[in-house]
Scaffold this motif. Structure first.
Motif, PDB file in Angstrom:
ATOM      1  N   ARG A  18      15.666  23.969  25.449  1.00 35.35           N
ATOM      2  CA  ARG A  18      15.630  22.949  26.274  1.00 35.35           C
ATOM      3  C   ARG A  18      14.283  22.946  26.995  1.00 35.35           C
ATOM      4  NH1 ARG A  18      19.156  22.470  23.245  1.00 35.35           N
ATOM      5  NH2 ARG A  18      21.413  22.262  23.784  1.00 35.35           N
ATOM      6  N   ASN A  34      16.928  18.381  25.838  1.00 33.98           N
ATOM      7  CA  ASN A  34      16.718  18.984  24.640  1.00 33.98           C
ATOM      8  C   ASN A  34      15.351  18.195  23.755  1.00 33.98           C
ATOM      9  OD1 ASN A  34      17.989  16.977  23.051  1.00 33.98           O
ATOM     10  ND2 ASN A  34      18.582  18.547  21.536  1.00 33.98           N
ATOM     11  N   TYR A  58      12.538  20.040  21.994  1.00 34.32           N
ATOM     12  CA  TYR A  58      11.898  19.689  20.538  1.00 34.32           C
ATOM     13  C   TYR A  58      10.669  19.324  19.958  1.00 34.32           C
ATOM     14  CZ  TYR A  58      16.631  22.528  19.720  1.00 34.32           C
ATOM     15  OH  TYR A  58      17.502  23.532  19.768  1.00 34.32           O
ATOM     16  N   HIS A  64      24.165  18.793  23.128  1.00 28.05           N
ATOM     17  CA  HIS A  64      23.441  18.647  21.705  1.00 28.05           C
ATOM     18  C   HIS A  64      23.947  19.512  20.611  1.00 28.05           C
ATOM     19  CE1 HIS A  64      20.977  15.587  23.435  1.00 28.05           C
ATOM     20  NE2 HIS A  64      20.779  16.184  24.309  1.00 28.05           N
ATOM     21  N   CYS A 106      25.049  21.064  17.205  1.00 23.29           N
ATOM     22  CA  CYS A 106      24.762  20.267  15.780  1.00 23.29           C
ATOM     23  C   CYS A 106      25.714  19.439  15.423  1.00 23.29           C
ATOM     24  CB  CYS A 106      24.492  21.599  14.813  1.00 23.29           C
ATOM     25  SG  CYS A 106      24.281  20.889  13.126  1.00 23.29           S
TER      26      CYS A 106
HETATM   27  C1  HEM Z   1      24.710  25.595   8.489  1.00 28.13           C
HETATM   28  C2  HEM Z   1      23.864  24.687   8.742  1.00 28.13           C
HETATM   29  C3  HEM Z   1      23.227  24.387  10.129  1.00 28.13           C
HETATM   30  C4  HEM Z   1      22.954  25.262  11.188  1.00 28.13           C
HETATM   31  C5  HEM Z   1      23.019  26.643  11.299  1.00 28.13           C
HETATM   32  C6  HEM Z   1      22.685  24.241  12.250  1.00 28.13           C
HETATM   33  C7  HEM Z   1      22.196  24.361  13.620  1.00 28.13           C
HETATM   34  C8  HEM Z   1      21.674  23.634  14.587  1.00 28.13           C
HETATM   35  C9  HEM Z   1      21.552  24.249  15.893  1.00 28.13           C
HETATM   36  C10 HEM Z   1      21.474  25.670  16.187  1.00 28.13           C
HETATM   37  C11 HEM Z   1      21.359  23.130  16.550  1.00 28.13           C
HETATM   38  C12 HEM Z   1      20.553  23.017  17.942  1.00 28.13           C
HETATM   39  C13 HEM Z   1      21.932  22.954  18.995  1.00 28.13           C
HETATM   40  C14 HEM Z   1      21.322  23.107  20.428  1.00 28.13           C
HETATM   41  O1  HEM Z   1      20.070  22.860  20.619  1.00 28.13           O
HETATM   42  O2  HEM Z   1      22.191  23.406  21.044  1.00 28.13           O
HETATM   43  C15 HEM Z   1      21.259  21.831  15.652  1.00 28.13           C
HETATM   44  C16 HEM Z   1      20.991  20.636  16.255  1.00 28.13           C
HETATM   45  C17 HEM Z   1      21.004  19.531  15.182  1.00 28.13           C
HETATM   46  N1  HEM Z   1      21.353  19.653  13.726  1.00 28.13           N
HETATM   47 FE1  HEM Z   1      22.220  21.155  12.851  1.00 28.13          FE
HETATM   48  N2  HEM Z   1      22.545  22.823  11.684  1.00 28.13           N
HETATM   49  C18 HEM Z   1      23.135  22.726  10.352  1.00 28.13           C
HETATM   50  C19 HEM Z   1      23.218  21.899   9.689  1.00 28.13           C
HETATM   51  C20 HEM Z   1      22.995  20.323   9.883  1.00 28.13           C
HETATM   52  C21 HEM Z   1      23.161  19.210   8.908  1.00 28.13           C
HETATM   53  C22 HEM Z   1      23.564  19.398   7.636  1.00 28.13           C
HETATM   54  C23 HEM Z   1      22.606  18.278   9.597  1.00 28.13           C
HETATM   55  C24 HEM Z   1      22.759  16.944   9.170  1.00 28.13           C
HETATM   56  C25 HEM Z   1      22.350  16.426   8.003  1.00 28.13           C
HETATM   57  C26 HEM Z   1      22.084  18.692  11.101  1.00 28.13           C
HETATM   58  C27 HEM Z   1      21.512  17.801  12.030  1.00 28.13           C
HETATM   59  C28 HEM Z   1      21.356  18.467  13.364  1.00 28.13           C
HETATM   60  C29 HEM Z   1      20.719  17.546  14.212  1.00 28.13           C
HETATM   61  C30 HEM Z   1      20.485  15.846  14.009  1.00 28.13           C
HETATM   62  C31 HEM Z   1      20.518  18.139  15.454  1.00 28.13           C
HETATM   63  C32 HEM Z   1      19.876  17.793  16.760  1.00 28.13           C
HETATM   64  C33 HEM Z   1      21.149  17.373  17.707  1.00 28.13           C
HETATM   65  C34 HEM Z   1      20.918  16.929  19.240  1.00 28.13           C
HETATM   66  O3  HEM Z   1      19.882  17.364  19.733  1.00 28.13           O
HETATM   67  O4  HEM Z   1      21.631  16.352  19.916  1.00 28.13           O
HETATM   68  N3  HEM Z   1      22.444  19.950  11.083  1.00 28.13           N
HETATM   69  N4  HEM Z   1      21.689  22.516  14.474  1.00 28.13           N
END
Ligand code: HEM
Length: 531
Positions: free
Chosen positions: A373, A103, A107, A465, A467
């Motif tokens: 991805r 991933n 990204y 990965h 969220c």
């Molecule tokens: C309602 C709010 C949020 C939604 C809808 C959301 C949605 C997502 C989605 C769809 C992904 C990608 C997952 C994938 O590719 O399988 C993601 C990754 C991520 N999100 Fe969120 N997110 C939200 C809030 C947050 C918050 C508040 C944080 C941290 C402060 C955050 C941090 C991250 C990080 C660091 C990733 C990358 C994870 C990885 O690649 O291992 N997200 N999020």
């Protein structure tokens, strides 16, 4: 040059271009392997389908799935982009995501131009660790008071002591409020109080809005320069507070990771000895690294959370009024329960079950649209009932979350906004474990998924990965809704744009996310709480 000499030149250029396009099509046709997915047709070589992907990131893949089946490959700026649909393929995608599908590489290619390379200095694991349920519970009362005070301050002059206010646009204070909460939880709390508004202003200034063209233009436009400046201002401000926290930690003698996010990031990255022996310049370098990590969390966390908060309100205000009524009365009960412990005690937001269901339902209907991805080499996709096994070509592999969230075999009446669905089959209750026979289930809880192994909630991604900030996001939205409804009655002011759920939505190409662009207009009336 006369008009007469320009015309043949133009004709020649068009002919040469058309010939090149035909040759390209022939070339790419011969390259296609027998067991690879069908290709979306395109006219312009190299650019391929990029225009359709950017201008209609949710609708276009859905239309192409309708024509080409559950897997198809598009072309974008010289890359393959293979879209998958349907539970068996998506399960294969989820399982493959830890091995053959990377991933970060995915990204990195897409997000870096927007977020900058800071994205890849982030330690994603620390979000999961530092913002776990225990820490969120611990910071909850302070967060509630912080945002309640901030809401009162923002609205004091707009809502008269008695009677209804003039029309207020809800977005105008949802966005800064959510960002203040992000600051409050990720920075030392005094930094959020002192610099939350400054940081919020800088983050909002970074919004690309209508200027998406800036992403593909290879030189620095005025907008890009302005965004660079805002980013540097944010980094400098956060680094200043991180340095303050490092100096504090050096003075304290702590044995366990501190509960605050910055403290946790510092403590788990450098040993006390490293900090003690570091020069002032080294310490400033450490602080800058922490700032880079936090900056990317501002970016990853703030945008999706604000838009989900906006949709939560929009859905509550424009669908069944009984749902908003139920949330209001649950909120009053939680506030009343809290008052047993003191006149100013904060309600237990985490028990706001129905509100959590509403957030989940809004996130289902307006998800962050695509999981992305990168396959460095061709990725083998197992066959299923109707589809043969396939070899996905090197390049991006994407799943649009619409394909899951609107699957009628899982979500009965998928186009209806119905938070009650999470209280009945096939969704099991919060306390039940998902069945061992079906290790991946859709939305097995009303609240955000707790276990990444067993859940499959479209809005928050999939597999390793998924969220890590989802619990934090729910807390912020629920805390904001609760603090607002504790202090104000609210009624929708209907306009042509928001009447009968006919609101204007914009798709943000990068994530295929649906953002609400029309204003949510409301009137507010003070309730019986001290201002
Ligand atoms: C309602 C709010 C949020 C939604 C809808 C959301 C949605 C997502 C989605 C769809 C992904 C990608 C997952 C994938 O590719 O399988 C993601 C990754 C991520 N999100 Fe969120 N997110 C939200 C809030 C947050 C918050 C508040 C944080 C941290 C402060 C955050 C941090 C991250 C990080 C660091 C990733 C990358 C994870 C990885 O690649 O291992 N997200 N999020």
């Amino acid at each position: 040059m006369t008009a007469f000499s320009v015309i043949p030149l133009l004709l020649f250029a068009s002919f040469a271009f058309a010939t090149l396009a035909v040759l390209w099509r022939l070339f790419s046709w011969t390259e296609r392997q027998a067991n690879s997915p069908p290709r979306a047709s395109h006219v312009l070589p190299w650019f391929g389908n990029i225009y359709a992907m950017l201008s209609d990131p949710v609708g276009w893949p859905a239309k192409m799935h309708g024509r080409l089946g559950d897997a198809f490959t598009a072309t974008a700026l010289g890359h393959n982009v293979t879209y998958l649909r349907g539970q068996p393929y998506i399960t294969a995608f989820a399982k493959g995501s830890t091995r053959d599908l990377d991933n970060v590489k995915g990204y990195k290619r897409v997000v870096e131009p927007v977020a900058g390379q800071e994205l890849f200095v982030s330690n994603l694991g620390e979000v999961q660790e530092a913002l776990d349920v225990r820490r969120l519970d611990k910071m909850q009362p302070a967060l509630f008071h912080f945002i309640r005070t901030s809401i009162h301050q923002s609205l004091r002059d707009h809502v008269p002591p008695t009677g209804w206010s003039n029309v207020i646009t809800l977005q105008s204070f949802i966005k800064p409020s959510i960002f203040r909460m992000v600051c409050f939880c990720l920075l030392p709390s005094e930094a959020a109080v002192k610099d939350g508004d400054f940081l919020s202003e800088k983050m909002l200034a970074m919004d690309l809005g209508e200027n998406l063209g800036n992403l593909v233009i290879p030189w620095k436009t005025a907008k890009v320069r302005m965004r660079d400046k805002s980013r540097n201002d944010i980094l400098a401000c956060v680094a200043h507070h991180a340095l303050g926290r490092i100096i504090q930690l050096l003075a304290e003698d702590v044995d366990e990771p501190p509960d605050d996010f910055v403290g946790h990031a510092i403590y788990t990255t450098w040993t006390r000895d490293q900090l003690r022996s570091a020069s002032q310049t080294d310490l400033e370098g450490f602080a800058h690294k922490v700032a880079q990590r936090i900056y990317i969390l501002f970016f990853a966390g703030f945008l999706p959370t604000t838009s989900r908060a906006v949709w939560t309100f929009q859905d509550l205000l424009t669908h069944n009024p009984a749902f908003l009524e139920r949330i209001r009365s649950d909120n009053d009960c939680l506030v009343e329960d809290a008052r047993i412990f003191g006149p100013d005690a904060a309600p237990r937001i985490e028990e706001h079950d129905f509100l959590y269901a509403c957030i989940t339902e809004s996130a289902r209907m307006h998800p962050v649209g695509a999981w992305l991805r990168w396959a460095d080499k061709p990725f083998p996709l197992p066959g299923n009932g109707t589809n043969p096994p396939m070899l996905i070509p090197r390049g991006f592999v994407a799943v649009t979350t619409e394909a899951i969230g609107f699957n009628p075999t899982v979500y009965l009446g998928p186009n209806n906004y119905n938070p009650e669905r999470y209280f009945s089959a096939p969704f099991v209750s919060k306390d039940e474990e998902p069945s061992a026979k079906r290790p991946i289930r859709l939305d097995h809880v009303r609240a955000p998924p707790m276990s990444m192994e067993n859940t499959f909630q479209p809005s928050f991604g999939v597999g390793a990965h998924q969220c890590p900030g989802r619990l934090f996001a729910y807390r912020m939205i629920a805390t904001f809704v609760s603090a607002l409804l504790e202090s104000f009655d609210m009624e929708l002011v209907e306009t042509d744009a928001n009447r009968d759920g006919k609101h204007v939505a914009m798709c943000v190409p990068l994530f295929g996310s649906r953002e609400l662009t029309s204003d949510i207009t409301v009137r507010l009336r003070r309730r019986d709480v001290p201002f």
